[in-house]
Design an enzyme around this catalytic site. Structure first.
Site, PDB file in Angstrom:
ATOM      1  N   ASP A  72       0.850  -1.186   0.000  1.00 56.44           N
ATOM      2  CA  ASP A  72       0.000   0.000   0.000  1.00 56.44           C
ATOM      3  C   ASP A  72       0.883   1.231   0.000  1.00 56.44           C
ATOM      4  O   ASP A  72       2.112   1.124  -0.066  1.00 56.44           O
ATOM      5  CB  ASP A  72      -0.963   0.000   1.194  1.00 56.44           C
ATOM      6  CG  ASP A  72      -2.334   0.556   0.819  1.00 56.44           C
ATOM      7  OD1 ASP A  72      -2.398   1.751   0.479  1.00 56.44           O
ATOM      8  OD2 ASP A  72      -3.313  -0.198   0.844  1.00 56.44           O
ATOM      9  N   HIS A 111      -2.894   3.179  -4.568  1.00 60.27           N
ATOM     10  CA  HIS A 111      -2.290   2.661  -3.336  1.00 60.27           C
ATOM     11  C   HIS A 111      -0.869   2.185  -3.588  1.00 60.27           C
ATOM     12  O   HIS A 111      -0.453   1.107  -3.135  1.00 60.27           O
ATOM     13  CB  HIS A 111      -3.150   1.535  -2.751  1.00 60.27           C
ATOM     14  CG  HIS A 111      -4.428   2.012  -2.120  1.00 60.27           C
ATOM     15  ND1 HIS A 111      -4.462   2.734  -0.956  1.00 60.27           N
ATOM     16  CD2 HIS A 111      -5.721   1.868  -2.517  1.00 60.27           C
ATOM     17  CE1 HIS A 111      -5.727   3.026  -0.655  1.00 60.27           C
ATOM     18  NE2 HIS A 111      -6.505   2.518  -1.580  1.00 60.27           N
ATOM     19  N   GLU A 159      -9.812   2.810  -5.274  1.00 61.82           N
ATOM     20  CA  GLU A 159      -9.401   4.122  -4.774  1.00 61.82           C
ATOM     21  C   GLU A 159      -8.202   4.668  -5.559  1.00 61.82           C
ATOM     22  O   GLU A 159      -7.130   4.914  -4.999  1.00 61.82           O
ATOM     23  CB  GLU A 159      -9.092   4.038  -3.280  1.00 61.82           C
ATOM     24  CG  GLU A 159     -10.331   3.679  -2.468  1.00 61.82           C
ATOM     25  CD  GLU A 159     -10.091   3.601  -0.983  1.00 61.82           C
ATOM     26  OE1 GLU A 159     -11.046   3.813  -0.221  1.00 61.82           O
ATOM     27  OE2 GLU A 159      -8.954   3.307  -0.557  1.00 61.82           O
TER      28      GLU A 159
END
Length: 578
Positions: free
Chosen positions: A197, A268, A335
């Site tokens: 991440d 990420h 995301e």
């Protein structure tokens, strides 16, 4: 055994998750196990036998050695059984204690090796909470009692999982192995290993050593929610060597748990870009100036959509596939803010070259590249539900099935986290779906609305809420419902900086989740017997005590479990992106 205990056993009330059926005798019907109890392991039962001898054996003081040739001693027998397989499948089992015929006193018959193992887990629960310790409490030669009866059982879903995020806060290898044991104790069989991440890269990739040499450490860490003014200035990090990963995967396999790795793309990815700045959008910003992110939320720094980046991640995945035999590989896809792609001449040129409608389709193209790359190697892409965006559910062009207008391959699996709707759409389109809606099964969310909850995050999701989680929405057609292959609880660790904090957020809610994905014939959510579950949970908490789990007590956090002054994210509505 008092009358209340006898009544509990007669109804199977002490077992979590609840079995399909359990029939026990009264208090007089007991089988006594002692130092001479032998364990007779038939073909295909080696993993369960090893687990009983190395886990239950030390707790009870029973050697559980093979029976002598002449027999004559009380015996626990493990067998695979064609009739059980035909009736209950590979993971089903029948546990019989006190056989009326001349057979063994205790028989665990499984549809396959996994079924025998799950039956052995039930056997351990029936021995009582002391069987969950690492050494016997009683005097040498203590005997152990099992209630006479029969348990027949099989799982509702084939994917019964938990995600553990080790990127935000690294957990040492021993903590990961411990959680595999805790999953096995609850008959969960998928460990979703979130390894990369923005805040850290946790898996050794030998062709790209800076991923861990640089990308696994951050200089400091936000303490609490990202709105908190508090910082921990201690550098944080760590990673697993490839041998660590092999050990974790082998340990899981002995417990019939599949380890599904997650390598996040294209968002990420700030830790990877910090390690190798050429992975980022270098025509938009100086990526060499980036560091591993020390805050929470969604970083704006995403991978560049170039052939060089695709090849870099193919090399990463080549090593990942060597380490993880799982048929599933999770590539995130969630995301992904696209401001940098909008500003990047390189990204815009790629959009024009491929004839795409915009940045959403560019993300879809990026994920579809790896979807097909994995499929050609016999693996299946798993991604968060954002991978459905940008036309990925559209019908593929028969003349160009891998071209920019192509859909995801039929084998792609959707992790439906932003509610149910996208999982429903994927299932109706023929994709397998793992339901993990944040509104129900994100265990980083707070368990109570009280002020003493440590670093309260997101929705209030009580034990009762999790127990009433239903993975299959009633609106699904029967054909689509068959594509809901299971569910998982997700444990994101932004505000979980220790093993104790992870335990507090996960338990006892994971026990409730385990029942929703294991127990066949569980009633609709409104009809579930919470009182009965809480009664069984009282006994189960003693097992967790014996295992050293720092769970949230039913009455609320203990003084040392609170985090006064550390800001969380209390919300009444949907939380912002994690």
């Amino acid at each position: 055994m008092d009358d209340a205990q006898a009544r509990d056993l007669s109804r199977g009330h002490l077992l979590i998750p609840a079995p399909g059926s359990a029939r026990f005798a009264d208090a007089a019907g007991r089988i006594v196990l002692g130092p001479d109890t032998a364990l007779d392991a038939g073909p295909g039962t080696a993993t369960a036998a090893r687990w009983l001898r190395t886990t239950v054996g030390p707790a009870t003081g029973l050697d559980l050695l093979p029976p002598p040739p002449a027999g004559g001693r009380p015996v626990i027998a493990l067998r695979t059984d064609d009739e059980v397989r035909a009736r209950h499948g590979e993971e089903g089992y029948r546990l019989t204690v006190g056989r009326p015929d001349a057979g063994p006193e205790v028989l665990v018959a499984g549809g396959g090796p996994a079924g025998v193992f799950w039956g052995a887990q039930t056997l351990r629960q029936l021995l009582g909470p002391d069987a969950f310790r690492r050494a016997p409490l009683g005097p040498a030669g203590r005997t152990w009692e099992l209630p006479a009866g029969t348990v027949e059982d099989a799982p509702r879903f084939r994917w019964r999982g938990m995600l553990l995020d080790v990127a935000r806060h690294f957990r040492p290898k021993d903590d990961v192995l411990r959680y595999l044991d805790l999953l096995a104790a609850h008959k969960l069989n998928v460990f979703h290993f979130h390894l990369t991440d923005d805040q850290g890269w946790r898996i050794e990739i030998r062709r790209h050593p800076r991923l861990t040499g640089t990308g696994s450490w951050r200089a400091r860490t936000k303490h609490g929610h990202r709105a908190s003014p508090l910082w921990d200035d201690t550098p944080h990090g760590g990673h697993y060597t490839q041998d660590d990963i092999r050990e974790i995967v082998a340990y899981a396999a002995e417990r019939h748990i599949t380890v599904v790795p997650e390598i996040d793309v294209p968002g990420h990815s700030q830790a990877a870009i910090t390690a190798y700045p050429e992975l980022g959008n270098t025509d938009v910003l100086d990526t060499a100036a980036l560091g591993v992110w020390d805050d929470w939320g969604v970083s704006p720094h995403i991978l560049a959509p170039t052939d060089a980046v695709l090849r870099f991640y193919e090399e990463v995945l080549e090593e990942v596939l060597e380490l993880f035999p799982s048929p599933y590989v999770h590539l995130g896809g969630d995301e992904c803010p696209k401001d940098q792609w909008k500003a990047s001449a390189t990204a815009q040129a790629r959009i024009a070259e491929l004839g795409l409608a915009g940045e959403d389709e560019l993300q879809s193209w990026f994920l579809r590249h790896f979807d097909r790359w994995l499929a050609r190697r016999g693996r299946r892409l798993v991604g968060w539900d954002e991978i459905l965006e940008g036309g990925s559910l559209a019908a593929a062009d028969p003349a160009d099935p891998e071209g920019p207008s192509g859909a995801l391959s039929p084998g792609a699996v959707i992790s439906s986290w932003r509610g149910y709707a996208r999982g429903v759409a994927a299932a109706e389109a023929g994709h397998d779906v793992v339901m993990c809606p944040e509104q129900q099964v994100y265990l980083d969310h707070r368990q109570d609305g009280g002020e003493d909850e440590p670093v309260p995050i997101g929705f209030v999701r009580t034990l009762a809420d999790v127990y009433r989680f239903e993975p299959v929405p009633p609106a699904l057609s029967p054909a689509a419902a068959a594509h809901v292959i299971g569910a998982q609880a997700n444990v994101w660790t932004e505000v979980m900086d220790s093993r104790a904090r992870v335990d507090y957020q996960v338990f006892p809610r994971l026990a409730a989740f385990a029942e929703t994905v294991w127990t066949t014939g569980l009633p609709a959510p409104a009809d579930r017997d919470l009182t009965d579950f809480e009664h069984r949970l009282t006994a189960h908490l003693r097992r967790l005590d014996a295992l050293g789990v720092d769970y949230r007590p039913p009455a609320g956090p203990l003084p040392w479990q609170r985090r006064p002054g550390v800001l969380g994210r209390p919300l009444d509505g949907p939380p912002p992106a994690r």
